[in-house]
Each structure stands twice: as structure tokens, then as C-alpha cells.
Design an enzyme around this catalytic site. Structure first.
Site, PDB file in Angstrom:
ATOM      1  CE  LYS A  71      -4.404   1.122   0.157  1.00 12.72           C
ATOM      2  NZ  LYS A  71      -5.590   0.419  -0.343  1.00 12.72           N
ATOM      3  CG  ASP A 110      -7.299   3.481  -0.990  1.00 11.53           C
ATOM      4  OD1 ASP A 110      -7.905   2.408  -0.909  1.00 11.53           O
ATOM      5  OD2 ASP A 110      -7.258   4.296  -0.046  1.00 11.53           O
TER       6      ASP A 110
HETATM    7  P1  NDP Z   1     -12.776   7.986  -3.048  1.00  7.52           P
HETATM    8  O1  NDP Z   1     -11.699   8.966  -2.851  1.00  7.52           O
HETATM    9  O2  NDP Z   1     -13.311   7.747  -4.420  1.00  7.52           O
HETATM   10  O3  NDP Z   1     -14.018   8.332  -2.102  1.00  7.52           O
HETATM   11  C1  NDP Z   1     -13.872   8.406  -0.725  1.00  7.52           C
HETATM   12  C2  NDP Z   1     -15.187   8.900  -0.121  1.00  7.52           C
HETATM   13  O4  NDP Z   1     -15.111   8.787   1.290  1.00  7.52           O
HETATM   14  C3  NDP Z   1     -15.466  10.349  -0.425  1.00  7.52           C
HETATM   15  O5  NDP Z   1     -16.853  10.567  -0.447  1.00  7.52           O
HETATM   16  C4  NDP Z   1     -14.825  11.061   0.780  1.00  7.52           C
HETATM   17  O6  NDP Z   1     -15.355  12.335   1.071  1.00  7.52           O
HETATM   18  C5  NDP Z   1     -15.155  10.088   1.884  1.00  7.52           C
HETATM   19  N1  NDP Z   1     -14.130  10.192   2.936  1.00  7.52           N
HETATM   20  C6  NDP Z   1     -12.811   9.918   2.813  1.00  7.52           C
HETATM   21  N2  NDP Z   1     -12.167  10.154   3.957  1.00  7.52           N
HETATM   22  C7  NDP Z   1     -13.105  10.592   4.809  1.00  7.52           C
HETATM   23  C8  NDP Z   1     -13.078  10.992   6.146  1.00  7.52           C
HETATM   24  N3  NDP Z   1     -11.922  10.990   6.853  1.00  7.52           N
HETATM   25  N4  NDP Z   1     -14.251  11.371   6.724  1.00  7.52           N
HETATM   26  C9  NDP Z   1     -15.417  11.372   6.016  1.00  7.52           C
HETATM   27  N5  NDP Z   1     -15.498  10.991   4.731  1.00  7.52           N
HETATM   28  C10 NDP Z   1     -14.370  10.610   4.144  1.00  7.52           C
HETATM   29  O7  NDP Z   1     -12.213   6.611  -2.417  1.00  7.52           O
HETATM   30  P2  NDP Z   1     -12.708   5.122  -2.647  1.00  7.52           P
HETATM   31  O8  NDP Z   1     -14.174   5.095  -2.865  1.00  7.52           O
HETATM   32  O9  NDP Z   1     -11.817   4.497  -3.632  1.00  7.52           O
HETATM   33  O10 NDP Z   1     -12.360   4.471  -1.227  1.00  7.52           O
HETATM   34  C11 NDP Z   1     -13.300   4.428  -0.154  1.00  7.52           C
HETATM   35  C12 NDP Z   1     -12.890   3.326   0.818  1.00  7.52           C
HETATM   36  O11 NDP Z   1     -12.879   2.072   0.125  1.00  7.52           O
HETATM   37  C13 NDP Z   1     -11.501   3.477   1.423  1.00  7.52           C
HETATM   38  O12 NDP Z   1     -11.515   2.934   2.736  1.00  7.52           O
HETATM   39  C14 NDP Z   1     -10.646   2.593   0.526  1.00  7.52           C
HETATM   40  O13 NDP Z   1      -9.477   2.158   1.176  1.00  7.52           O
HETATM   41  C15 NDP Z   1     -11.617   1.448   0.296  1.00  7.52           C
HETATM   42  N6  NDP Z   1     -11.320   0.612  -0.863  1.00  7.52           N
HETATM   43  C16 NDP Z   1     -11.234   1.157  -2.122  1.00  7.52           C
HETATM   44  C17 NDP Z   1     -10.971   0.337  -3.188  1.00  7.52           C
HETATM   45  C18 NDP Z   1     -10.978   0.846  -4.590  1.00  7.52           C
HETATM   46  O14 NDP Z   1     -10.920   0.007  -5.498  1.00  7.52           O
HETATM   47  N7  NDP Z   1     -11.089   2.140  -4.824  1.00  7.52           N
HETATM   48  C19 NDP Z   1     -10.678  -1.107  -3.016  1.00  7.52           C
HETATM   49  C20 NDP Z   1     -10.884  -1.580  -1.660  1.00  7.52           C
HETATM   50  C21 NDP Z   1     -11.153  -0.728  -0.633  1.00  7.52           C
HETATM   51  P3  NDP Z   1     -14.486  13.646   0.704  1.00  7.52           P
HETATM   52  O15 NDP Z   1     -14.557  13.747  -0.783  1.00  7.52           O
HETATM   53  O16 NDP Z   1     -15.147  14.751   1.430  1.00  7.52           O
HETATM   54  O17 NDP Z   1     -13.095  13.373   1.216  1.00  7.52           O
END
Ligand code: NDP
Length: 464
Positions: A137, A177
């Protein structure tokens, strides 16, 4: 003893405890890493009781130690010509069963401990997919929010200028991510290719015209819903008609909602770091398309949803609140898809009070240890992240296969493979939980199922 200890099981507690003490001492101020390790070690009590060979080989001390940690300076110019400096990381955690594989996260909260927790989880997750991928990671404390495309590009180029000497299609293959989507992968790939003069599958999540795979953007969300469907089947239930809570509004959330709609469920929430939207009428395909445009094209804030759709309620983030109002909406199923520890004990209590039947984790480690224990004790269907969200990395593995063969599979072919992989992961978790005496406990099923393959490979490969 940690909170997840399984009652009634005789375990070599001293060994597990001593490893945990040493992890905390050697990795101070890394609470997320401690949390991820504590959860896995707790499940491994069941394994060590049956397999003393892992203890003799000191497998646990070895598996909690990253093979390599890279930390580097990332200087770049902003649009005003000012100098900015961020910190870059790559954790190469374990390569026993394949090249390091795992995403890059760009978010101001990124630090060494968070990336070590993610890399550690990734090792077991990747093993569960059945594909030959080790765990890694990386990322940076760079915040893409509010930056111009040119600033994001200059940052990505500087980040890759250092990272390129440590990665490669047979060594370490990063992906996206939080904060790293198609735009960032494009800039990173362009710089890698320019520096190395090689067009290879060094990153996944690439654009379709230059080596990407169909279904990769959808895969984590789709996979999580496929996994939830498998969980429900074990209780002769289905997603159709279920009210669903989804947090976040990024990649995982968007495609979780899309697949929930395919299954006839009714998603009613989305969120971002500024607040929560609750839409009692449900988020249908037209509203989802609007959210995708807002987030992926306009890069706007989710509060605008309530201006566009008048029946929806926006609840701004309030740091004085002791709970997240999203998890207090009455619903059947919850799909946390934003970030780590977004479901606390108080949130878990609210979900259970409102009769939640299923929690499937799209985000990585979204539930605290206390919340996890509450879900397990309540015997609801609980799909832990390393199993439920493994569809993303599994499809990255499929992208790697296509790159190696210089082929592109159809959408149906990739989706079918993803679906089969999610069914297989659920089966592994379900059967492993039963085999080790904790039927229905998919946390134990995932941790043990993921561990065994990696541990055996490490034994076979000697002390390296
Ligand atoms: P994105 O950046 O596309 O979206 C993240 C979302 O979560 C946004 O809406 C963001 O809001 C919100 N968010 C992030 N951090 C915070 C926080 N500290 N408090 C509140 N809201 C938050 O990321 P992903 O959708 O790719 O990832 C989301 C989760 O899924 C993560 O935990 C990631 O590790 C996990 N994941 C992702 C994979 C992938 O293929 N993308 C694979 C496996 C797991 P804002 O825009 O306001 O920050």
C-alpha cells in the site's frame, strides 16, 4: 486479551500477547496498525491451537513486519509558482504469494501507521482472492481537493519520479484508493513510462484505451454487493426491497449503489467529509448519475444533492456529535464505503437498535474493534472488509492477467469472473469459520482463510 477473543477456545495466549506487545513497542503512535494486527492475531489463536509449526517458525513476528518501507520527499510547484513539499510512502508488506499489490491513497490524513494497516490487511485480502498477489500500500499526505488538474499532474509526476525505481510489473503493482482515481493513475502511468521507457502493466485502474480493464472502476462496489448477496443467501434472504445505507460518495459508494439498484434494493444515503444526505425516496439511477457527475466531473460537495432533490435532507458533519447520523437511519443493510473507523461503538449500537440485518464493508476497516465485536455478538450478517471489498483488487489481478496476455476481455467476461471470485471468497470465509469452530464468524473465516496460504508459502520459501 483483546476484545475479539473467542470464548471457550484454548489458545497459546502468551505467544499472541507477546507479538502484540512487541508490535505496539516497535510501532509506536500507529493505532490503526495496532488495531488491524490485533484483529487478525485474535483470529489466529484458533489456528495456532491446531498448528504449532507457525509458532516454531515465528511466523507471526515475520508477517507483522513489512518486507520494506519506503518514505520519500515529493516536491512540486503549485499554480502560483510556489514550492510545495509532501511526503510519499510505499509499504511493501509481503511478497510470499506474488508481487506486492495494493492501492495508493492521496489524503491529508495519510501517515505511516495508516498505510501499514492498509498494507497488512491487503496481504490477507489478496490471498483470499485466490490470485497470485502479495500485499502493499502507498500514498501521500497530498490533498487533491481544490487542486487544479495541472497541480495534480505535477504532484503525480514528482511522486512517480521517486516511486518508479521501486515498482514494476513483476515487483510491485500499485492501484487507486482514496483520492487516486482514473485521472491520477493516468498521470502516474505517463511519468513511469517516460522515465523507464517501458509500456507495461505497472499500475492497475488504467484507462480502457491504454491497458485498463473493463469493470475495474465498478469492481469494489459491485463485489461488495455480490458478497452481501451471498451472505443473505445463507439465511434464505435477498437484497430485493432492502433499505440500504451507503456512506461516502466516491468510487466504492457509487458502484455499490449501482449494483444495489440492479438487485432491486433501495439505497437511501450518501455522504462526504462535510456531511450526510438522507433521501427517503431512495437514490435511483437518475440521481446516481447526478452524484457521479457531481463527484467525478465537477468535483463538488454532496450537500448540493439536497438543493437538487428537495425531499432529501442534508445533515452537516458536526464534530461535537458522538455519532454519525447516517448510521442512525432505520435500514436493513449497511455498506460503509468511506474510510477507516467510521462506525464506532455508538454507531453500531444505533444500527443494531434500528434492526440492521447486514453490514458489508466496502471501505477498509470501517468498524472499530468494539463495533465489530458488537456485530459478531448480535449475530447479524457481518462481512469484514478484507473479504467484502476484495473485488477491487481481484479485478486488478484480472487487469494484470490481461496485460500479460496483451488481451482485453469483454465486460461480461470480467464481471462473471468477479462474481465467481466473490462467491468463492464468501465460501472460503464461511467454511473456514465453521472448520475452526466459530460458524458464521466471517472475521475469523477471512483472517484465517487469508493467512494460511501466505503462511504456508512463507514456510516453503525459508527464512527470507
Ligand atoms: P474515493 O476517494 O473515491 O471516495 C472516498 C469517499 O469517502 C469520499 O466521499 C470522501 O469524502 C469520503 N471520505 C474519505 N475520507 C473521509 C473521512 N476521513 N471522513 C469522512 N469521509 C471521508 O475513495 P474510494 O471510494 O476508492 O475508497 C473508499 C474506501 O474504500 C476506502 O476505505 C478505501 O481504502 C476502500 N477501498 C477502495 C478500493 C478501490 O478500489 N477504490 C478497493 C478496496 C477498498 P471527501 O470527498 O469529502 O473526502
Amino acid at each position: 486479551m483483546s476484545v475479539l477473543t473467542t470464548p471457550g477456545i484454548k489458545v497459546p495466549g502468551d505467544y499472541i500477547e507477546s507479538v502484540m506487545i512487541s508490535v505496539k513497542a516497535k510501532n509506536p503512535a500507529e493505532p490503526e496498525f495496532h488495531q488491524a494486527v490485533a484483529e487478525v492475531l485474535d483470529s489466529l489463536r484458533l489456528v495456532l491451537a491446531k498448528h504449532p509449526e507457525y509458532q516454531s517458525a515465528r511466523l507471526l513476528e515475520r508477517i507483522v513486519e513489512p518486507e520494506r518501507v519506503l518514505m520519500f520527499r515529493v516536491p512540486w510547484f503549485d499554480d502560483q509558482g510556489g514550492i510545495q513539499v509532501n511526503r510519499g510512502f510505499r509499504i511493501e508488506m509481503n511478497s510470499a504469494i506474488g508481487p506486492y499489490k495494493g492501492g495508493l491513497r492521496f489524503h491529508p490524513s495519510v501517515n505511516l501507521g495508516i498505510l501499514k494497516f492498509l498494507a497488512f490487511e491487503q496481504v490477507f485480502k489478496n490471498s483470499l482472492t485466490t490470485l497470485p498477489m502479495g500485499g502493499g500500500k502507498g500514498g501521500s499526505d497530498f490533498d487533491p481537493k481544490g487542486k487544479s488538474d495541472n497541480e495534480v499532474m505535477r504532484f503525480c509526476q514528482s511522486f512517480m519520479t521517486e516511486l518508479c525505481r521501486h515498482i514494476g510489473p513483476d515487483t510491485d503493482v500499485p492501484a487507486g484508493d482514496i483520492g487516486v482515481g482514473g485521472r491520477e493513475i493516468g498521470f502516474l502511468f505517463g511519468q513511469y513510462k517516460r522515465l523507464r521507457n517501458e509500456f507495461t502493466g505497472v499500475l492497475t485502474g488504467k484507462g480502457l484505451g491504454w491497458g485498463g480493464s473493463l469493470i475495474r472502476p465498478e469492481a469494489t462496489g459491485y463485489g461488495c454487493v455480490y458478497f452481501a448477496n451471498e451472505m443473505l443467501k445463507t439465511r434464505k434472504d435477498k437484497l430485493e426491497g432492502k433499505i440500504c445505507l451507503v456512506s461516502g460518495s466516491g468510487n466504492v459508494s457509487q458502484y455499490t449503489i449501482e449494483k444495489l439498484l440492479d438487485f432491486g434494493a433501495k439505497p437511501v444515503t450518501v455522504s462526504d467529509s462535510n456531511g450526510v444526505i438522507y433521501d427517503p425516496d431512495g437514490i435511483d439511477r437518475e440521481k446516481l448519475a447526478w452524484v457521479m457527475d457531481l463527484k467525478n466531473v465537477k468535483r463538488g460537495r454532496i450537500r448540493d444533492y439536497a438543493d437538487k432533490y428537495k425531499k432529501a435532507i442534508f445533515m452537516p458533519t458536526d464534530i461535537k456529535l458522538d455519532h454519525n447520523p447516517l448510521w442512525n437511519v432505520k435500514a436493513d443493510c449497511a455498506f460503509p464505503s468511506a474510510t477507516q473507523n467510521e462506525i464506532t461503538a455508538k454507531d453500531a449500537a444505533n444500527l443494531l437498535k434500528n434492526g440492521i440485518k447486514l453490514v458489508a464493508e466496502g471501505a477498509n476497516m470501517p468498524s472499530t474493534l468494539e463495533a465489530t465485536k458488537m456485530f459478531l455478538d448480535a449475530k447479524i450478517l457481518y462481512g469484514p472488509a478484507k473479504a467484502a471489498n476484495a473485488g477491487g483488487v481481484a479485478t486488478s489481478g484480472l487487469e494484470m492477467s490481461q496485460n500479460s496476455q496483451r488481451l482485453s476481455w469483454t465486460r461480461e467476461e470480467v464481471d462473471n469472473r468477479l462474481h465467481k471470485i466473490m462467491i468463492a471468497i464468501h465460501q472460503t470465509c464461511f467454511e473456514t469459520a465453521e472448520k475452526y469452530g466459530t460458524p458464521g464468524n466471517l472475521v475469523n473465516g477471512a483472517n484465517i482463510g487469508g493467512f494460511l496460504k501466505v503462511a504456508n508459502a512463507m514456510l516453503d520459501q525459508g527464512l527470507v
